[in-house]
Scaffold this motif. Structure first.
Motif, PDB file in Angstrom:
ATOM      1  N   LEU A 204       0.856  -1.188   0.000  1.00  0.00           N
ATOM      2  CA  LEU A 204       0.000   0.000   0.000  1.00  0.00           C
ATOM      3  C   LEU A 204       0.892   1.237   0.000  1.00  0.00           C
ATOM      4  CD1 LEU A 204      -2.848  -0.755   2.572  1.00  0.00           C
ATOM      5  CD2 LEU A 204      -2.766  -1.231   0.132  1.00  0.00           C
ATOM      6  N   VAL A 205       0.467   2.237  -0.761  1.00  0.00           N
ATOM      7  CA  VAL A 205       1.280   3.445  -0.907  1.00  0.00           C
ATOM      8  C   VAL A 205       0.507   4.664  -0.423  1.00  0.00           C
ATOM      9  CG1 VAL A 205       2.612   4.875  -2.498  1.00  0.00           C
ATOM     10  CG2 VAL A 205       2.369   2.414  -2.935  1.00  0.00           C
ATOM     11  N   LEU A 206       1.179   5.452   0.409  1.00  0.00           N
ATOM     12  CA  LEU A 206       0.580   6.681   0.918  1.00  0.00           C
ATOM     13  C   LEU A 206       1.143   7.871   0.149  1.00  0.00           C
ATOM     14  CD1 LEU A 206      -1.297   7.722   3.240  1.00  0.00           C
ATOM     15  CD2 LEU A 206       0.787   8.219   4.511  1.00  0.00           C
ATOM     16  N   HIS A 207       0.268   8.553  -0.558  1.00  0.00           N
ATOM     17  CA  HIS A 207       0.660   9.782  -1.260  1.00  0.00           C
ATOM     18  C   HIS A 207       0.311  10.982  -0.380  1.00  0.00           C
ATOM     19  CE1 HIS A 207       1.299   8.318  -5.557  1.00  0.00           C
ATOM     20  NE2 HIS A 207       1.152   7.234  -4.821  1.00  0.00           N
ATOM     21  N   GLY A 208       0.949  12.100  -0.643  1.00  0.00           N
ATOM     22  CA  GLY A 208       0.646  13.297   0.146  1.00  0.00           C
ATOM     23  C   GLY A 208       1.209  13.207   1.550  1.00  0.00           C
ATOM     24  N   GLY A 209       2.379  12.560   1.692  1.00  0.00           N
ATOM     25  CA  GLY A 209       2.978  12.307   3.011  1.00  0.00           C
ATOM     26  C   GLY A 209       3.346  13.567   3.778  1.00  0.00           C
ATOM     27  N   THR A 210       3.592  14.665   3.062  1.00  0.00           N
ATOM     28  CA  THR A 210       3.976  15.912   3.739  1.00  0.00           C
ATOM     29  C   THR A 210       2.879  16.382   4.691  1.00  0.00           C
ATOM     30  OG1 THR A 210       5.337  16.563   1.859  1.00  0.00           O
ATOM     31  CG2 THR A 210       4.666  18.330   3.330  1.00  0.00           C
ATOM     32  N   GLY A 211       1.636  16.119   4.318  1.00  0.00           N
ATOM     33  CA  GLY A 211       0.521  16.618   5.125  1.00  0.00           C
ATOM     34  C   GLY A 211       0.075  15.698   6.250  1.00  0.00           C
ATOM     35  N   VAL A 212       0.910  14.738   6.637  1.00  0.00           N
ATOM     36  CA  VAL A 212       0.508  13.788   7.675  1.00  0.00           C
ATOM     37  C   VAL A 212       1.323  14.049   8.947  1.00  0.00           C
ATOM     38  CG1 VAL A 212       0.334  11.325   8.263  1.00  0.00           C
ATOM     39  CG2 VAL A 212      -0.063  12.081   5.903  1.00  0.00           C
ATOM     40  N   SER A 213       0.664  14.130  10.081  1.00  0.00           N
ATOM     41  CA  SER A 213       1.380  14.359  11.345  1.00  0.00           C
ATOM     42  C   SER A 213       2.259  13.148  11.649  1.00  0.00           C
ATOM     43  CB  SER A 213       0.393  14.579  12.486  1.00  0.00           C
ATOM     44  OG  SER A 213      -0.267  13.357  12.791  1.00  0.00           O
ATOM     45  N   ASP A 214       3.299  13.364  12.460  1.00  0.00           N
ATOM     46  CA  ASP A 214       4.212  12.257  12.800  1.00  0.00           C
ATOM     47  C   ASP A 214       3.457  11.108  13.460  1.00  0.00           C
ATOM     48  OD1 ASP A 214       6.176  13.791  11.764  1.00  0.00           O
ATOM     49  OD2 ASP A 214       7.303  14.080  13.629  1.00  0.00           O
ATOM     50  N   GLU A 215       2.547  11.476  14.330  1.00  0.00           N
ATOM     51  CA  GLU A 215       1.791  10.450  15.055  1.00  0.00           C
ATOM     52  C   GLU A 215       0.961   9.601  14.083  1.00  0.00           C
ATOM     53  OE1 GLU A 215      -0.905  12.154  17.861  1.00  0.00           O
ATOM     54  OE2 GLU A 215      -1.654  10.172  18.438  1.00  0.00           O
ATOM     55  N   ASP A 216       0.263  10.274  13.180  1.00  0.00           N
ATOM     56  CA  ASP A 216      -0.538   9.538  12.197  1.00  0.00           C
ATOM     57  C   ASP A 216       0.350   8.734  11.253  1.00  0.00           C
ATOM     58  OD1 ASP A 216      -2.887  10.398  13.219  1.00  0.00           O
ATOM     59  OD2 ASP A 216      -3.406  11.765  11.590  1.00  0.00           O
ATOM     60  N   MET A 217       1.520   9.271  10.944  1.00  0.00           N
ATOM     61  CA  MET A 217       2.420   8.557  10.032  1.00  0.00           C
ATOM     62  C   MET A 217       2.872   7.233  10.658  1.00  0.00           C
ATOM     63  SD  MET A 217       3.661   8.597   7.059  1.00  0.00           S
ATOM     64  CE  MET A 217       3.795  10.218   6.330  1.00  0.00           C
ATOM     65  N   ARG A 218       3.229   7.290  11.942  1.00  0.00           N
ATOM     66  CA  ARG A 218       3.641   6.043  12.622  1.00  0.00           C
ATOM     67  C   ARG A 218       2.512   5.030  12.589  1.00  0.00           C
ATOM     68  NH1 ARG A 218       5.509   9.564  16.586  1.00  0.00           N
ATOM     69  NH2 ARG A 218       7.649  10.145  16.136  1.00  0.00           N
ATOM     70  N   LYS A 219       1.304   5.523  12.779  1.00  0.00           N
ATOM     71  CA  LYS A 219       0.120   4.653  12.772  1.00  0.00           C
ATOM     72  C   LYS A 219      -0.089   4.049  11.365  1.00  0.00           C
ATOM     73  CE  LYS A 219      -4.447   5.101  14.798  1.00  0.00           C
ATOM     74  NZ  LYS A 219      -5.486   6.061  15.184  1.00  0.00           N
ATOM     75  N   CYS A 220       0.080   4.887  10.346  1.00  0.00           N
ATOM     76  CA  CYS A 220      -0.081   4.389   8.971  1.00  0.00           C
ATOM     77  C   CYS A 220       0.933   3.284   8.678  1.00  0.00           C
ATOM     78  CB  CYS A 220       0.136   5.523   7.959  1.00  0.00           C
ATOM     79  SG  CYS A 220      -1.256   6.632   7.803  1.00  0.00           S
ATOM     80  N   VAL A 221       2.167   3.496   9.099  1.00  0.00           N
ATOM     81  CA  VAL A 221       3.219   2.509   8.829  1.00  0.00           C
ATOM     82  C   VAL A 221       2.941   1.221   9.600  1.00  0.00           C
ATOM     83  CG1 VAL A 221       5.689   2.008   9.026  1.00  0.00           C
ATOM     84  CG2 VAL A 221       4.945   4.278   8.269  1.00  0.00           C
ATOM     85  N   SER A 222       2.538   1.366  10.868  1.00  0.00           N
ATOM     86  CA  SER A 222       2.288   0.148  11.646  1.00  0.00           C
ATOM     87  C   SER A 222       1.042  -0.568  11.139  1.00  0.00           C
ATOM     88  CB  SER A 222       2.185   0.457  13.140  1.00  0.00           C
ATOM     89  OG  SER A 222       1.019   1.204  13.374  1.00  0.00           O
ATOM     90  N   GLN A 223       0.158   0.153  10.462  1.00  0.00           N
ATOM     91  CA  GLN A 223      -1.044  -0.496   9.922  1.00  0.00           C
ATOM     92  C   GLN A 223      -0.877  -0.948   8.475  1.00  0.00           C
ATOM     93  OE1 GLN A 223      -4.776   1.370  10.698  1.00  0.00           O
ATOM     94  NE2 GLN A 223      -4.391   1.575  12.878  1.00  0.00           N
ATOM     95  N   GLY A 224       0.346  -0.952   7.992  1.00  0.00           N
ATOM     96  CA  GLY A 224       0.568  -1.635   6.721  1.00  0.00           C
ATOM     97  C   GLY A 224       0.991  -0.819   5.522  1.00  0.00           C
ATOM     98  N   MET A 225       1.178   0.491   5.671  1.00  0.00           N
ATOM     99  CA  MET A 225       1.694   1.267   4.528  1.00  0.00           C
ATOM    100  C   MET A 225       3.134   0.828   4.254  1.00  0.00           C
ATOM    101  SD  MET A 225      -0.130   3.393   2.907  1.00  0.00           S
ATOM    102  CE  MET A 225      -1.824   3.976   3.047  1.00  0.00           C
ATOM    103  N   LYS A 226       3.447   0.555   2.995  1.00  0.00           N
ATOM    104  CA  LYS A 226       4.794   0.055   2.688  1.00  0.00           C
ATOM    105  C   LYS A 226       5.660   1.081   1.970  1.00  0.00           C
ATOM    106  CE  LYS A 226       4.216  -4.730   3.319  1.00  0.00           C
ATOM    107  NZ  LYS A 226       3.299  -5.553   2.529  1.00  0.00           N
ATOM    108  N   LYS A 227       5.019   2.059   1.329  1.00  0.00           N
ATOM    109  CA  LYS A 227       5.770   3.100   0.607  1.00  0.00           C
ATOM    110  C   LYS A 227       5.103   4.424   0.948  1.00  0.00           C
ATOM    111  CE  LYS A 227       6.660   4.544  -4.261  1.00  0.00           C
ATOM    112  NZ  LYS A 227       5.599   5.437  -4.762  1.00  0.00           N
ATOM    113  N   VAL A 228       5.910   5.386   1.312  1.00  0.00           N
ATOM    114  CA  VAL A 228       5.366   6.696   1.652  1.00  0.00           C
ATOM    115  C   VAL A 228       6.019   7.768   0.787  1.00  0.00           C
ATOM    116  CG1 VAL A 228       4.987   8.411   3.449  1.00  0.00           C
ATOM    117  CG2 VAL A 228       4.945   5.981   4.047  1.00  0.00           C
ATOM    118  N   ASN A 229       5.200   8.509   0.075  1.00  0.00           N
ATOM    119  CA  ASN A 229       5.727   9.542  -0.818  1.00  0.00           C
ATOM    120  C   ASN A 229       5.904  10.875  -0.107  1.00  0.00           C
ATOM    121  OD1 ASN A 229       5.346   7.560  -2.714  1.00  0.00           O
ATOM    122  ND2 ASN A 229       3.934   8.713  -3.990  1.00  0.00           N
ATOM    123  N   VAL A 230       7.060  11.474  -0.335  1.00  0.00           N
ATOM    124  CA  VAL A 230       7.332  12.811   0.200  1.00  0.00           C
ATOM    125  C   VAL A 230       7.836  13.671  -0.952  1.00  0.00           C
ATOM    126  CG1 VAL A 230       8.693  14.163   1.841  1.00  0.00           C
ATOM    127  CG2 VAL A 230       7.973  11.839   2.451  1.00  0.00           C
ATOM    128  N   GLY A 231       7.082  14.669  -1.320  1.00  0.00           N
ATOM    129  CA  GLY A 231       7.493  15.520  -2.437  1.00  0.00           C
ATOM    130  C   GLY A 231       7.462  16.992  -2.080  1.00  0.00           C
TER     131      GLY A 231
END
Ligand SMILES: [Zn+2]
Length: 280
Positions: A204-231
């Motif tokens: 699963l890929v998360l786009h728009g990573g810049t707009g995600v809080s650190d706390e939510d990002m950790r949650k996304c990764v632990s819930q299965g996101m495998k690629k995170v885009n930062v642009g």
């Protein structure tokens, strides 16, 4: 060395999501790989089709090959959001190890049909393919999708898409927005849980990573996101730094010195984000 997205997923299973950073100009590229090296983390360097045309496919491939060998880290070179099948074929022919076909604006059957053409071609090039189901809002390479027009990924569409196309990764719309840097996204974690439980075989890929809080990002990764885009964060920060240095420059100031603070900032962002994407 250069690796496909699929290989990076396999090698990092249970360890981390892999950061996928948009290179906007060649100047920032060494700093990006040096950031990854500092953590000994793999990195995905992604280009928009616009950046790829600006720098050139061959130059991107050869400089990333050189840098990844010099630093002895694993790098995937990925084409971000591309609607042209022909351009994706060219990118894979040039040596891109992963591509994203973005058929998210098409109806699901047409999206599947076109994506399948890309996955079939990618097999012959040992490259990976990312697809998209649902519409992630915001601006991407000049294309703007308003937040109201963003559409959450429908789980049934996503499962069918993965089954029929054989993609390695899928971008899902769960509430993030491209180009978001002024506020933080509201993520639909219920939808993420449903998607990750039923699509374990693909990344699963998360786009728009810049707009995600650190706390939510950790949650996304632990819930299965495998690629995170930062642009956006890279583009924004580079501009902030060069604005500071160029404003006081004279015609005889060393250009190198004007760019170094911006390059260093890029390196710091890659380090900071890659740490964030590690599973505890
Ligand atoms: Zn995107």
């Amino acid at each position: 060395m250069l690796k496909s997205l699929d290989q990076l997923f396999e090698e990092n299973e249970g360890k981390r999501a892999i950061g996928s950073f948009n290179v906007h100009c060649l100047e920032m590229l060494p700093a990006m790989l040096e950031g990854a090296k500092e953590l000994n983390a793999p990195i995905i360097i992604q280009t928009s089709p616009g950046t790829a045309e600006y720098i050139g496919l061959d130059l991107l491939v050869s400089s990333i090959e050189t840098l990844s060998n010099r630093l002895e880290i694993n790098v995937c070179l990925h084409m971000d959001h591309c609607k042209s099948i022909d351009f994706l074929k060219k990118a894979m022919d040039a040596g891109y190890t992963s591509v994203m076909y973005d058929g998210s604006s098409l109806d699901i059957d047409e999206n599947i049909k076109n994506t399948k053409i890309v996955t079939d071609y990618a097999k012959s090039r040992n490259a990976s393919v990312e697809g998209e189901v649902g519409t992630i809002g915001g601006a991407e390479d000049g294309m703007v999708v308003s937040e109201e027009d963003a559409i959450y990924t429908h789980p049934e569409d996503a499962y069918k898409f993965v089954r029929e196309t054989g993609v390695d990764a899928i971008a899902v719309a769960i509430g993030t927005t491209h180009g978001q840097y002024k506020s933080k996204a509201k993520i639909n974690f219920e939808l993420l849980a449903e998607l990750s439980t039923n699509m374990e075989a693909v990344g699963l890929v998360l786009h728009g990573g810049t707009g995600v809080s650190d706390e939510d990002m950790r949650k996304c990764v632990s819930q299965g996101m495998k690629k995170v885009n930062v642009g956006t964060e890279l583009n924004k920060s580079y501009i902030e730094e060069v604005n500071k240095t160029f404003s006081s420059a004279t015609p005889l100031t060393s250009l190198r010195k004007l760019l170094l603070p911006a390059n260093n900032r890029i390196k710091d962002i890659v380090i900071e984000k890659s740490k964030l994407f590690q599973l505890m």
